[in-house]
Design an enzyme around this catalytic site. Structure first.
Site, PDB file in Angstrom:
ATOM      1  N   GLU A 210       0.829  -1.198   0.037  1.00  0.00           N
ATOM      2  CA  GLU A 210       0.030  -0.037   0.035  1.00  0.00           C
ATOM      3  C   GLU A 210       0.885   1.294  -0.081  1.00  0.00           C
ATOM      4  O   GLU A 210       0.505   2.252   0.232  1.00  0.00           O
ATOM      5  CB  GLU A 210      -0.867   0.208   1.214  1.00  0.00           C
ATOM      6  CG  GLU A 210      -1.971  -1.347   0.980  1.00  0.00           C
ATOM      7  CD  GLU A 210      -2.835  -1.311   2.140  1.00  0.00           C
ATOM      8  OE1 GLU A 210      -2.857  -0.412   2.986  1.00  0.00           O
ATOM      9  OE2 GLU A 210      -3.773  -2.506   1.930  1.00  0.00           O
ATOM     10  N   LYS A 343     -15.723  -1.068   3.096  1.00  0.00           N
ATOM     11  CA  LYS A 343     -15.173  -1.674   1.757  1.00  0.00           C
ATOM     12  C   LYS A 343     -16.036  -2.501   1.072  1.00  0.00           C
ATOM     13  O   LYS A 343     -16.838  -3.266   1.252  1.00  0.00           O
ATOM     14  CB  LYS A 343     -14.223  -2.890   2.279  1.00  0.00           C
ATOM     15  CG  LYS A 343     -13.054  -2.514   3.057  1.00  0.00           C
ATOM     16  CD  LYS A 343     -12.060  -3.667   3.548  1.00  0.00           C
ATOM     17  CE  LYS A 343     -10.791  -3.354   3.982  1.00  0.00           C
ATOM     18  NZ  LYS A 343     -10.119  -4.431   4.719  1.00  0.00           N
ATOM     19  N   SER A 370     -12.791   2.598   2.880  1.00  0.00           N
ATOM     20  CA  SER A 370     -11.459   1.861   2.521  1.00  0.00           C
ATOM     21  C   SER A 370     -11.235   1.591   1.144  1.00  0.00           C
ATOM     22  O   SER A 370     -12.149   0.768   0.694  1.00  0.00           O
ATOM     23  CB  SER A 370     -11.101   0.995   3.562  1.00  0.00           C
ATOM     24  OG  SER A 370     -10.130   0.130   3.454  1.00  0.00           O
TER      25      SER A 370
END
EC number: 4.2.1.11
Length: 434
Positions: A210, A343, A370
């Site tokens: 990430e 999500k 997210s």
């Protein structure tokens, strides 16, 4: 406006794993959406359909999901002649056609791909930006730019180091706009790189999935110390706070927790949930930690509940709640957490994502939108977070294009809103509070 053509293909995500991309055509043009996928996944998530053919992409191909769209979902939707502005009807039709509790017939990655593309087409059909269309679907008049939570130190299942806890994040809550929050975040990130390089050498500044750094440290408070040093060095001790995603289900062992889970197993070092909770309380006391995600295992309800009652920071449910209305209702009833991690691919449709968000907000929770660790260049969640007014988003470090795609889209949205742009800032937990 009816759909004219729906076509799905297999593409690669940011980790080199296959994922689903959908092109939906209407009279207004082509609308494309790509589906993300996670590394540390909750056991209660909707099913991501993988081919399982080990001779191809190590079993991770998604040709079955693609075929379900091209042979079944697509034709059925075209025949039904539903309008792209009717998001709820389209999603409901696909969910009923699938007929399973966790979307295992077609795969959540198939249903979501179509759902996202429909949402983009619906915005174009109405002639409004995607964030406005999403706000309308959610019944929101307001629009809010979120505080970004940058994952700048990676551990857990996202990194090859010894660190047990998965993400250490910085939140520039003291910024006056999203653009300024980006600048502050990027500056702290670069200072952090310097701090890590000086202390652990150049190799330690390699980035994880990430975009965060993954220095080979074992102690979790060492990561917090690095953040504190970088925030000071950048000159923002009054503007930047810290968030963590522990992803504790990843190191839950027989009712206890192993903070050195990447080493050979030794039950003697496993600690109780209560002991782990005390460690978190020491973090909160010694560092500006304002948010902790998944502090305990997804089924360790009692520990969640007792911990929440003893702290006043944000406690986020991810593996615990998996964006699923039933799990959220359970967590509300048990007073297990006070914020939902949203999500879209955990639940598998735009409509259900909006429902999950509204359920959480109506119970006084915060909501953090997210990304997943396996991402694409798709920017849907940037518009989603603005339309849902959640006030907070995590989509990686200010590094790696699949992460910046979302952050850059948020800067464009803020620019388009001009003087109507509202930035959540210190009210990130409840940006709608007057």
């Amino acid at each position: 406006m009816a759909m004219q053509k729906i076509f799905a293909r297999e593409i690669l995500d940011s980790r080199g794993n296959p994922t689903v991309e959908v092109d939906l055509h209407t009279a207004k043009g082509r609308f494309r959406a790509a589906v993300p996928s996670g590394a540390s996944t909750g056991i209660y998530e909707a099913l991501e359909l993988r081919d399982g053919d080990k001779s191809r992409y190590l079993g991770k191909g998604v040709l079955k999901a693609v075929e379900h769209i091209n042979k079944t979902l697509g034709p059925a939707l075209l025949e039904k002649k539903l309008s792209v502005v009717d998001q709820e009807k389209v999603d409901k039709f696909m969910i009923e056609l699938d007929g399973t509790e966790n979307k295992s017939k077609f795969g959540a990655n198939a249903i979501l791909g179509v759902s996202l593309a429909v949402c983009k087409a619906g915005a174009a059909e109405k002639g409004v930006p995607l964030y406005r269309h999403i706000a309308d679907l959610a019944g929101n008049h307001d629009l809010v730019l979120p505080v970004p939570a940058f994952n700048v130190i990676n551990g857990g299942s996202h990194a090859g180091n010894k660190l047990a806890m998965q993400e250490f994040m910085i939140l520039p809550v003291g910024a006056s706009s999203f653009r300024e929050a980006m600048r502050i975040g990027a500056e702290v990130y670069h200072h952090l790189k310097g701090v890590i390089k000086a202390k652990y050498g150049k190799d330690a500044t390699n980035v994880g999935d990430e975009g965060g750094f993954a220095p080979n440290i074992l102690e979790n408070n060492e990561a917090l110390e690095l953040l504190k040093t970088a925030i000071q060095a950048a000159g923002y001790p009054d503007k930047v706070v810290i968030g963590m995603d522990v992803a504790a289900s990843e190191f839950h062992r027989n009712g206890k927790y192993d903070l050195d889970f990447k080493s050979p197993d030794d039950p003697a070092r496993h600690i109780t949930g209560q002991k782990l909770g005390e460690l978190y309380k020491s973090f909160i006391k010694n560092y500006p930690v304002v948010s902790i995600e998944d502090p305990f295992d997804q089924d360790d309800w009692a520990t969640w509940t007792s911990f929440l009652s003893g702290v006043d920071i944000q406690i986020v449910g991810d593996d615990l709640t998996v964006t699923n209305p039933k799990r959220i209702a359970q967590a509300v009833e048990k007073k297990a957490c006070n914020c939902l991690l949203l999500k879209v691919n955990q639940i598998g449709s735009v409509t259900e994502s909006i429902q999950a968000c509204k359920l959480a907000q109506s119970n006084g929770w915060g909501v953090m939108v997210s990304h997943r660790s396996g991402e694409t260049e798709d920017t849907f969640i940037a518009d989603l977070v603005v339309g849902l007014c959640t006030g907070q988003i995590k989509t990686g470090a200010p590094c790696r294009s699949e992460r910046l795609a979302k952050y850059n889209q948020l800067m464009r949205i803020e620019e388009a809103l001009g003087d109507k742009a509202v930035f959540a800032g210190r009210k990130f937990r409840n940006p709608k509070a007057k």
